[in-house]
Scaffold this motif. Structure first.
Motif, mmCIF file in Angstrom:
data_model
loop_
_atom_site.group_PDB
_atom_site.id
_atom_site.type_symbol
_atom_site.label_atom_id
_atom_site.label_comp_id
_atom_site.label_asym_id
_atom_site.label_seq_id
_atom_site.Cartn_x
_atom_site.Cartn_y
_atom_site.Cartn_z
ATOM 1 N N LEU A 10 88.872 28.948 95.887
ATOM 2 C CA LEU A 10 88.598 29.867 94.789
ATOM 3 C C LEU A 10 87.484 29.301 93.907
ATOM 4 O O LEU A 10 86.603 30.033 93.457
ATOM 5 N N GLY A 11 87.500 27.999 93.704
ATOM 6 C CA GLY A 11 86.437 27.341 92.952
ATOM 7 C C GLY A 11 85.105 27.428 93.673
ATOM 8 O O GLY A 11 84.063 27.653 93.047
ATOM 9 N N TYR A 12 85.117 27.261 95.003
ATOM 10 C CA TYR A 12 83.880 27.398 95.786
ATOM 11 C C TYR A 12 83.336 28.823 95.691
ATOM 12 O O TYR A 12 82.138 29.030 95.543
ATOM 13 N N PHE A 13 84.246 29.793 95.784
ATOM 14 C CA PHE A 13 83.842 31.195 95.656
ATOM 15 C C PHE A 13 83.227 31.442 94.282
ATOM 16 O O PHE A 13 82.201 32.106 94.156
ATOM 17 N N ALA A 51 73.122 49.391 85.591
ATOM 18 C CA ALA A 51 74.108 48.932 86.574
ATOM 19 C C ALA A 51 73.967 47.431 86.836
ATOM 20 O O ALA A 51 74.973 46.722 86.945
ATOM 21 N N LEU A 52 72.745 46.937 86.940
ATOM 22 C CA LEU A 52 72.549 45.500 87.165
ATOM 23 C C LEU A 52 73.043 44.688 85.971
ATOM 24 O O LEU A 52 73.650 43.627 86.153
ATOM 25 N N GLN A 53 72.778 45.169 84.779
ATOM 26 C CA GLN A 53 73.250 44.455 83.595
ATOM 27 C C GLN A 53 74.773 44.439 83.536
ATOM 28 O O GLN A 53 75.376 43.420 83.194
ATOM 29 N N GLU A 54 75.398 45.541 83.890
ATOM 30 C CA GLU A 54 76.862 45.565 83.925
ATOM 31 C C GLU A 54 77.400 44.666 85.032
ATOM 32 O O GLU A 54 78.425 44.005 84.849
ATOM 33 N N LEU A 55 76.713 44.637 86.152
ATOM 34 C CA LEU A 55 77.117 43.753 87.241
ATOM 35 C C LEU A 55 77.076 42.298 86.789
ATOM 36 O O LEU A 55 77.942 41.504 87.168
ATOM 37 N N GLU A 56 76.095 41.947 85.979
ATOM 38 C CA GLU A 56 76.023 40.591 85.440
ATOM 39 C C GLU A 56 77.292 40.268 84.651
ATOM 40 O O GLU A 56 77.869 39.189 84.808
ATOM 41 N N TRP A 57 77.724 41.208 83.806
ATOM 42 C CA TRP A 57 78.932 40.984 83.028
ATOM 43 C C TRP A 57 80.168 40.891 83.925
ATOM 44 O O TRP A 57 81.060 40.072 83.685
ATOM 45 N N HIS A 58 80.208 41.707 84.966
ATOM 46 C CA HIS A 58 81.352 41.661 85.881
ATOM 47 C C HIS A 58 81.387 40.340 86.649
ATOM 48 O O HIS A 58 82.466 39.774 86.864
ATOM 49 N N LEU A 59 80.243 39.854 87.059
ATOM 50 C CA LEU A 59 80.197 38.558 87.743
ATOM 51 C C LEU A 59 80.591 37.429 86.786
ATOM 52 O O LEU A 59 81.269 36.476 87.190
ATOM 53 N N ILE A 111 84.648 33.342 84.907
ATOM 54 C CA ILE A 111 85.588 32.877 83.879
ATOM 55 C C ILE A 111 87.029 32.973 84.375
ATOM 56 O O ILE A 111 87.788 32.007 84.302
ATOM 57 N N LEU A 112 87.402 34.130 84.892
ATOM 58 C CA LEU A 112 88.798 34.337 85.267
ATOM 59 C C LEU A 112 89.231 33.501 86.469
ATOM 60 O O LEU A 112 90.334 32.946 86.486
ATOM 61 N N PHE A 113 88.391 33.390 87.472
ATOM 62 C CA PHE A 113 88.762 32.594 88.641
ATOM 63 C C PHE A 113 88.540 31.101 88.407
ATOM 64 O O PHE A 113 89.098 30.270 89.110
ATOM 65 N N GLY A 114 87.730 30.777 87.413
ATOM 66 C CA GLY A 114 87.505 29.373 87.103
ATOM 67 C C GLY A 114 88.659 28.724 86.361
ATOM 68 O O GLY A 114 88.763 27.492 86.310
ATOM 69 N N ILE A 115 89.552 29.530 85.806
ATOM 70 C CA ILE A 115 90.661 28.988 85.021
ATOM 71 C C ILE A 115 91.565 28.093 85.875
ATOM 72 O O ILE A 115 91.861 26.958 85.503
ATOM 73 N N LEU A 155 88.415 47.798 89.312
ATOM 74 C CA LEU A 155 88.264 46.622 90.179
ATOM 75 C C LEU A 155 88.075 45.346 89.364
ATOM 76 O O LEU A 155 88.719 44.331 89.629
ATOM 77 N N VAL A 156 87.209 45.407 88.392
ATOM 78 C CA VAL A 156 86.987 44.212 87.572
ATOM 79 C C VAL A 156 88.188 43.954 86.662
ATOM 80 O O VAL A 156 88.542 42.805 86.414
ATOM 81 N N LYS A 157 88.855 45.011 86.225
ATOM 82 C CA LYS A 157 90.041 44.827 85.391
ATOM 83 C C LYS A 157 91.190 44.218 86.193
ATOM 84 O O LYS A 157 92.025 43.510 85.633
ATOM 85 N N SER A 158 91.234 44.474 87.480
ATOM 86 C CA SER A 158 92.306 43.917 88.311
ATOM 87 C C SER A 158 92.179 42.403 88.480
ATOM 88 O O SER A 158 93.132 41.746 88.905
ATOM 89 N N LEU A 159 91.030 41.858 88.147
ATOM 90 C CA LEU A 159 90.865 40.403 88.209
ATOM 91 C C LEU A 159 91.728 39.695 87.171
ATOM 92 O O LEU A 159 92.108 38.539 87.365
#
Length: 159
Positions: free
Chosen positions: A11-14, A42-50, A55-59, A131-135
């Motif tokens: 998960l950290g590698y991802f 859309a690209l700017q929003e994608l930046e926020w989603h990434l 942040i969420l998977f890095g926890i 999808l992003v909220k499900s993270l």
């Protein structure tokens, strides 16, 4: 517990890979915006989603490597036994209950977004906001699993 630690490692590698993609996307977006006076909502929003993914998977990955926030000024001077007791107490009474609460609250948040087929309020923005909220609940499931792994390790070391 090895499966949990291995899952967290990947998960950290991802997450690191997502960070590289985010950096490239920001460079591309800034280049297009400043040199060609163009851009994409859309690209700017994608930046926020990434960024959310990072942040969420890095926890959980941060907890695995004991890089999470704590008062290190005091913690570093404690004995190994005291550190283990603090880790056990913090996992049992803070990390796991808080994570369960976040999962419990966020599931309705995600379901509502899915049922409403929530999309960006910006014209040209991204669809499928659920999808992003499900993270959110997913990331706290990973955090609970990693806390259990840490708890197990500290408990075995205590004996």
């Amino acid at each position: 517990m090895q499966l949990i630690d291995k899952t967290t490692k990947y998960l950290g590698y991802f997450t690191a890979l997502v960070l590289v993609v985010l950096v490239l996307l920001v460079v591309y977006d800034a280049t297009i915006r400043y040199f060609f006076s163009s851009g994409s909502i859309a690209l700017q929003e994608l930046e926020w989603h990434l960024f959310d993914v990072i942040i969420l998977f890095g926890i959980a990955y941060t907890l695995k490597h004991s890089s999470h926030v704590r008062v290190d000024v005091f913690y570093t001077s404690f004995s190994e036994k005291t550190k283990r007791v603090i880790n056990i107490i913090s996992s049992l009474f803070f990390i796991i209950p808080f994570s369960i609460l976040i999962i419990y609250i966020s599931i309705d948040f995600v379901l509502l977004s899915y049922e409403q087929n929530e999309v960006s309020s910006n014209p040209g923005g991204l669809e499928y906001r659920f999808l992003v909220k499900s993270l959110l609940p997913l990331s706290f499931v990973f955090l609970i699993l990693q806390a259990i792994s840490h708890l197990s390790l500290d408990w075995k070391s205590k004996s």
